[in-house]
Design a protein around this motif. Sequence first.
Motif, mmCIF file in Angstrom:
data_model
loop_
_atom_site.group_PDB
_atom_site.id
_atom_site.type_symbol
_atom_site.label_atom_id
_atom_site.label_comp_id
_atom_site.label_asym_id
_atom_site.label_seq_id
_atom_site.Cartn_x
_atom_site.Cartn_y
_atom_site.Cartn_z
ATOM 1 N N TYR A 20 -16.708 35.564 -11.481
ATOM 2 C CA TYR A 20 -17.426 36.811 -11.234
ATOM 3 C C TYR A 20 -18.867 36.645 -10.767
ATOM 4 O O TYR A 20 -19.567 37.647 -10.597
ATOM 5 C CB TYR A 20 -17.409 37.662 -12.509
ATOM 6 N N THR B 144 -19.581 51.196 -9.467
ATOM 7 C CA THR B 144 -20.814 50.860 -8.762
ATOM 8 C C THR B 144 -21.681 52.105 -8.647
ATOM 9 O O THR B 144 -21.219 53.155 -8.190
ATOM 10 C CB THR B 144 -20.501 50.305 -7.355
ATOM 11 N N HIS C 105 -19.148 47.915 -16.334
ATOM 12 C CA HIS C 105 -17.913 47.148 -16.449
ATOM 13 C C HIS C 105 -17.102 47.642 -17.649
ATOM 14 O O HIS C 105 -17.665 47.967 -18.706
ATOM 15 C CB HIS C 105 -18.217 45.661 -16.622
ATOM 16 N N ARG D 125 -26.901 49.408 -12.149
ATOM 17 C CA ARG D 125 -26.183 49.440 -10.875
ATOM 18 C C ARG D 125 -24.675 49.245 -11.009
ATOM 19 O O ARG D 125 -23.918 49.541 -10.087
ATOM 20 C CB ARG D 125 -26.745 48.372 -9.924
ATOM 21 N N ARG D 126 -24.233 48.725 -12.138
ATOM 22 C CA ARG D 126 -22.799 48.481 -12.320
ATOM 23 C C ARG D 126 -22.431 48.741 -13.782
ATOM 24 O O ARG D 126 -23.206 48.425 -14.688
ATOM 25 C CB ARG D 126 -22.422 47.038 -11.954
ATOM 26 N N ASP E 122 -21.952 38.725 -11.938
ATOM 27 C CA ASP E 122 -21.366 39.751 -12.796
ATOM 28 C C ASP E 122 -20.656 39.159 -14.010
ATOM 29 O O ASP E 122 -19.855 39.832 -14.662
ATOM 30 C CB ASP E 122 -20.379 40.614 -12.006
ATOM 31 N N ASP F 54 -29.432 45.607 -15.109
ATOM 32 C CA ASP F 54 -28.769 46.363 -14.044
ATOM 33 C C ASP F 54 -27.275 46.514 -14.301
ATOM 34 O O ASP F 54 -26.559 47.094 -13.479
ATOM 35 C CB ASP F 54 -29.016 45.717 -12.678
ATOM 36 N N ALA F 55 -26.787 46.012 -15.439
ATOM 37 C CA ALA F 55 -25.361 46.115 -15.759
ATOM 38 C C ALA F 55 -25.168 46.768 -17.122
ATOM 39 O O ALA F 55 -25.875 46.457 -18.081
ATOM 40 C CB ALA F 55 -24.704 44.743 -15.746
ATOM 41 N N THR G 7 -14.852 48.111 -12.480
ATOM 42 C CA THR G 7 -16.295 48.264 -12.340
ATOM 43 C C THR G 7 -16.605 49.556 -11.598
ATOM 44 O O THR G 7 -15.944 49.889 -10.616
ATOM 45 C CB THR G 7 -16.895 47.070 -11.571
#
Length: 342
Positions: free
Chosen positions: A34, A156, A305, A302-303, A37, A264-265, A154
């Motif tokens: 990944y 986005t 999961h 931004r993401r 990620d 950002d995740a 995911t």
Amino acid sequence: MTVDIVAVDPLDPTQAELFAGWRAVLEASTRLEYGDDHSVYSADEYRAKFRNQHYERRTAWVAQVGGEVVGHLEVGLPLNDNTHRVEFTLAVHPDHRRKGIGSTLLETLERLAHDEGRTVLGVESDVAAGHDDPAEGFAGRHGYLAAQRDLRSTLTLPIRPDELAAARADAEQHADGYETLTSWDGIPDGWLADRAELSRRMSTDAPLGQIDMNEQEWDGERVRRNIELALEQGRRLVETVARHRATDRLIAFTTMAVSQDNPDAAYQWDTLVLREHRGHRLGLLVKAVNLRALITQLPNVRRIHTWNATENEPMLRVNRALGFAPVGQATEWQKTLTSSGG
């Protein structure tokens, strides 16, 4: 080739280099699938996790060849419930695979399980879409069977506000008699009893495939300690619950977490609607409300999961409605030990 298995204590400063190697092996293995990620904990997150031994006793081991750390093993022994199980993570550095290192780590794990009187071993593999899972052949050779498959998806960001508003409005049309409540970085004391019941039901109502797992024991203190651990790990938590107005009880919840080391995740944690309250699109409602809270408070994410059992079509349908797309597959592997330990 000699493979040395060495116990490592993430909290021992004299083993800092060994601990760094232990973590680096897992990150290298996950990055192969990944890239950036990957979902490997930071060093500080692991240290906080190993300080928290209230409900699971944790140990860590490295495999070394010529003094180089090439293998990773983390072992968790549940203490309050499911005390027949061992949960573990195993990884071999991509540059050192197919040399018997993973098998040597498994031998260590199974001896430990036998000595502890544990009979069921559980481990997960996670690969990107379109990739072969190296665990397939390895697990089978060592007697592990696939107990459940999970879809990794995911979302986005950013997403259009009108799309999220439409999903929420659609859910609210079917959720008469319910309201949502959202909290950040902890939950009110008044939620604890109901949240403990929701977590208990998560262990009985969510799809488990063939995983040999019994009902978990939850109370308000366990909920509180889980939140304290997440905060100690430097995570922001946002949770939305659904309350049934007629009974004044919480009957659904969803939680997301964002690490300060990877801001950002976000990671979608548990979501559950009690079985007796399903059919009102409450899963979509609490997720849409929680997502709105997240992007308002933390606009740099931004993401997002998430992982869901492939047989959990209702929740997969909710995720698709919110814009999640599949990016990989995780497999829950399981082995039952015989009386002789093999």
